[in-house]
Write a protein that holds these residues in place. Structure first.
Motif, PDB file in Angstrom:
ATOM      1  N   GLN A 143      77.260 -83.100  44.567  1.00 29.70           N
ATOM      2  CA  GLN A 143      75.957 -83.298  43.950  1.00 29.70           C
ATOM      3  C   GLN A 143      75.318 -84.597  44.430  1.00 29.70           C
ATOM      4  OE1 GLN A 143      73.824 -81.625  42.500  1.00 29.70           O
ATOM      5  NE2 GLN A 143      72.447 -83.199  41.707  1.00 29.70           N
ATOM      6  N   ALA A 144      76.132 -85.576  44.803  1.00 23.73           N
ATOM      7  CA  ALA A 144      75.603 -86.845  45.291  1.00 23.73           C
ATOM      8  C   ALA A 144      74.826 -86.667  46.593  1.00 23.73           C
ATOM      9  CB  ALA A 144      76.742 -87.843  45.492  1.00 23.73           C
ATOM     10  N   ASP A 145      75.081 -85.567  47.322  1.00 27.67           N
ATOM     11  CA  ASP A 145      74.399 -85.322  48.593  1.00 27.67           C
ATOM     12  C   ASP A 145      73.123 -84.511  48.432  1.00 27.67           C
ATOM     13  OD1 ASP A 145      76.509 -86.591  49.967  1.00 27.67           O
ATOM     14  OD2 ASP A 145      77.672 -84.735  49.948  1.00 27.67           O
ATOM     15  N   SER A 146      72.748 -84.146  47.208  1.00 28.98           N
ATOM     16  CA  SER A 146      71.591 -83.279  46.995  1.00 28.98           C
ATOM     17  C   SER A 146      70.313 -83.936  47.498  1.00 28.98           C
ATOM     18  CB  SER A 146      71.448 -82.960  45.508  1.00 28.98           C
ATOM     19  OG  SER A 146      70.275 -82.205  45.282  1.00 28.98           O
ATOM     20  N   ALA A 147      69.519 -83.161  48.267  1.00 30.23           N
ATOM     21  CA  ALA A 147      68.227 -83.645  48.751  1.00 30.23           C
ATOM     22  C   ALA A 147      67.086 -83.238  47.833  1.00 30.23           C
ATOM     23  CB  ALA A 147      67.965 -83.116  50.157  1.00 30.23           C
ATOM     24  N   GLY A 148      67.342 -82.279  46.918  1.00 35.16           N
ATOM     25  CA  GLY A 148      66.304 -81.883  45.989  1.00 35.16           C
ATOM     26  C   GLY A 148      66.171 -80.381  45.849  1.00 35.16           C
ATOM     27  N   PHE A 149      65.487 -79.946  44.797  1.00 33.72           N
ATOM     28  CA  PHE A 149      65.309 -78.533  44.471  1.00 33.72           C
ATOM     29  C   PHE A 149      64.630 -77.789  45.609  1.00 33.72           C
ATOM     30  CE2 PHE A 149      63.107 -74.920  42.690  1.00 33.72           C
ATOM     31  CZ  PHE A 149      63.943 -74.432  41.703  1.00 33.72           C
ATOM     32  N   VAL A 150      63.547 -78.348  46.134  1.00 32.27           N
ATOM     33  CA  VAL A 150      62.790 -77.690  47.197  1.00 32.27           C
ATOM     34  C   VAL A 150      63.374 -78.003  48.564  1.00 32.27           C
ATOM     35  CG1 VAL A 150      60.536 -77.554  48.321  1.00 32.27           C
ATOM     36  CG2 VAL A 150      60.682 -77.700  45.822  1.00 32.27           C
ATOM     37  N   GLU A 151      63.802 -79.231  48.764  1.00 28.56           N
ATOM     38  CA  GLU A 151      64.253 -79.671  50.085  1.00 28.56           C
ATOM     39  C   GLU A 151      65.466 -78.884  50.587  1.00 28.56           C
ATOM     40  OE1 GLU A 151      61.838 -82.843  48.263  1.00 28.56           O
ATOM     41  OE2 GLU A 151      63.427 -81.493  47.571  1.00 28.56           O
ATOM     42  N   ASP A 152      66.343 -78.482  49.708  1.00 24.54           N
ATOM     43  CA  ASP A 152      67.545 -77.739  50.108  1.00 24.54           C
ATOM     44  C   ASP A 152      67.412 -76.228  49.884  1.00 24.54           C
ATOM     45  OD1 ASP A 152      69.050 -79.859  51.043  1.00 24.54           O
ATOM     46  OD2 ASP A 152      69.909 -80.318  49.077  1.00 24.54           O
ATOM     47  N   SER A 153      66.201 -75.739  49.658  1.00 24.22           N
ATOM     48  CA  SER A 153      66.015 -74.327  49.335  1.00 24.22           C
ATOM     49  C   SER A 153      65.954 -73.470  50.597  1.00 24.22           C
ATOM     50  CB  SER A 153      64.739 -74.125  48.515  1.00 24.22           C
ATOM     51  OG  SER A 153      63.598 -74.484  49.274  1.00 24.22           O
ATOM     52  N   SER A 154      66.194 -72.159  50.413  1.00 24.58           N
ATOM     53  CA  SER A 154      66.110 -71.208  51.519  1.00 24.58           C
ATOM     54  C   SER A 154      65.539 -69.892  51.018  1.00 24.58           C
ATOM     55  CB  SER A 154      67.489 -70.975  52.143  1.00 24.58           C
ATOM     56  OG  SER A 154      68.356 -70.349  51.212  1.00 24.58           O
ATOM     57  N   LEU A 155      64.869 -69.169  51.917  1.00 26.46           N
ATOM     58  CA  LEU A 155      64.313 -67.857  51.606  1.00 26.46           C
ATOM     59  C   LEU A 155      64.649 -66.936  52.771  1.00 26.46           C
ATOM     60  CD1 LEU A 155      62.553 -66.089  49.718  1.00 26.46           C
ATOM     61  CD2 LEU A 155      60.571 -66.803  51.082  1.00 26.46           C
ATOM     62  N   ASP A 156      65.395 -65.857  52.491  1.00 24.72           N
ATOM     63  CA  ASP A 156      65.862 -64.952  53.533  1.00 24.72           C
ATOM     64  C   ASP A 156      65.482 -63.518  53.203  1.00 24.72           C
ATOM     65  OD1 ASP A 156      67.440 -66.902  55.153  1.00 24.72           O
ATOM     66  OD2 ASP A 156      68.579 -67.055  53.291  1.00 24.72           O
ATOM     67  N   LEU A 157      65.157 -62.761  54.234  1.00 30.11           N
ATOM     68  CA  LEU A 157      64.862 -61.335  54.104  1.00 30.11           C
ATOM     69  C   LEU A 157      65.895 -60.570  54.925  1.00 30.11           C
ATOM     70  CD1 LEU A 157      63.031 -58.974  53.199  1.00 30.11           C
ATOM     71  CD2 LEU A 157      61.694 -59.360  55.298  1.00 30.11           C
TER      72      LEU A 157
END
Length: 422
Positions: free
Chosen positions: A24-38
């Motif tokens: 958790q200490a490495d988290s960049a943020g809710f949006v910054e680490d997000s992904s969207l795949d189809l």
């Protein structure tokens, strides 16, 4: 370090947890680490049954959109995962649909095959250190609860899962799920699952040895334990020898089986890999009061723990899991990269099962399967990662095992195209 191949089961264990940051200490943020795949899948399965049984076939186009957020920053991070699925029937009929082994689209109350289906789900998640707690709709990949993604659209389960990697090399899972989404239906709880509890983990002892222990309790159905030990020995010139042992021990509940039948089933596979070639020999053995039961839906009088919850060596069209069955497999795999065709692979296998008790008292039955599969993955360009998989099986079952299994010829054609949108 010499590179060598791990077994498919070991790889599945390694990837069963969600993709996590180191901590958790490495988290960049809710949006910054997000992904969207189809993920797009065009799938066709045809089964030509023998002995006057009706043939079955279905063809459909599926799409799965998956969003995975990162975690908010702080001591405890929060996030959300969500998915939406849609399946369109391209070809089938009431006479050719409705077979549990295919199950692309359900037959409705009017006797018609559904034209299409859609389903969406989401799970909220929280992370502290290297432990994640998720609640909602999930697609677990565990040896005692493994969602089926081998047809048009995947199954899903609703519940809570804890995944912890606090100790290096150790992955621990604990979960409770109370609803199941059938892959061919829009209903959230079409399987009428009461509850299933899972607990266990896998541990990488060193570069060569990995083990796993898991247990599950499907309410009013069965209790199950699983063990795996995988050993990879590097040899000269990049060759390797892999030994993979998998075993289940199951006790069925009185509500599901008045006799409270027990089953023990295990397999041991040895794979020698040299250059582009892989040679496998495997033995699998089932013993006890009943055969190994798994998967499909409780509304259909099955177990309800996922359609691929059978992590054993001799599992193709048939799973060679009848009461008292013993089976041997010889298989060969070829990677064509060395021959100038990167992305192309071939797998062929022959499995023979004996000593089958189908409950009719007609003596020991037999079955045998001849399996072939070609797969090609596009290596570059606009269609990079698109794969085409052509698979066939010829399954033959003796007359005194017909109450256990049905023989025939099967063809599968799958075209998969994963796309990273974000």
């Amino acid at each position: 370090m010499t590179k060598y191949k791990l077994s498919a089961i070991a790889l599945a264990l390694m990837t069963s947890a969600p993709a996590l940051a180191a901590s958790q200490a490495d988290s960049a943020g809710f949006v910054e680490d997000s992904s969207l795949d189809l993920f797009l899948r065009n799938a066709y399965i045809s089964r030509d049954y023998k002995n006057n049984a009706p043939d079955r076939s279905e063809w459909g186009q599926g799409a799965v959109l998956t969003y995975k957020s990162g975690f908010t920053q702080g001591t405890v991070g929060f996030g959300v995962d969500a998915f939406g699925m849609y399946g369109l029937r391209l070809d089938s009929s009431p006479e050719r649909a409705g077979q549990p082994g295919i199950d692309f689209f359900m037959i409705d109350n009017n006797g018609d095959v559904e034209r299409d289906m859609a389903h969406a789900g989401a799970a909220v998640k929280a992370r502290f250190s290297k432990t994640v707690v998720a609640y909602g709709d999930q697609r677990p990949v565990l040896p005692v609860l493994s969602h089926d993604d081998s047809r048009l659209l995947p199954e899903a389960f609703t519940g809570t899962m804890i995944t912890s990697e606090e100790i290096d090399g150790l992955v621990v899972h604990a979960g409770r799920f109370t609803a199941q989404h059938r892959k061919s239906d829009e209903g959230r709880d079409s399987g009428e699952l009461k509850s299933i509890d899972v607990l266990g983990g896998s541990y990488q002892f060193n570069d060569n040895i990995r083990g796993a222990l898991y247990a599950s309790d499907v309410e009013d159905v069965l209790k199950r334990k699983y063990v795996n030990l995988n050993y990879v020995r590097p040899l000269n010139s990049g060759d390797s020898l892999t030994l993979d042992f998998n075993g289940y021990r199951t006790k069925q509940e009185r509500e599901f089986d008045p006799e409270e039948g027990k089953n023990t089933i295990w397999s041991l596979a040895a794979t020698y890999a040299t250059g582009p070639h892989a040679f496998t020999l495997a033995h699998q053995r089932s013993s006890g009061d009943v055969g190994y039961n798994y998967g499909f839906y409780q509304s259909e009088d099955f177990v309800g723990d996922g359609g691929t919850t059978i992590w054993l060596a001799n599992s193709y069209w048939s799973d060679f899991n009848a009461k008292d069955e013993r089976s041997w497999q010889a298989a060969y795999g070829l990677d064509f990269t060395q021959y100038g065709v990167p992305g192309l692979s071939y797998h062929v296998a022959y499995v023979r099962g004996t000593d089958i008790d189908d409950g009719t008292g007609r003596g020991d039955g037999t079955e045998r399967e001849f399996f072939n599969q070609f797969k090609y993955v596009v290596q570059n360009g606009p269609a990079k990662d698109l794969s085409v998989r052509l698979r066939s099986s010829a399954l033959r079952v003796s007359n005194n095992a017909s109450a256990y299994n049905a023989d025939g010829n099967e063809i599968r054609v799958f075209v998969d195209f994963p796309l990273n949108i974000l």
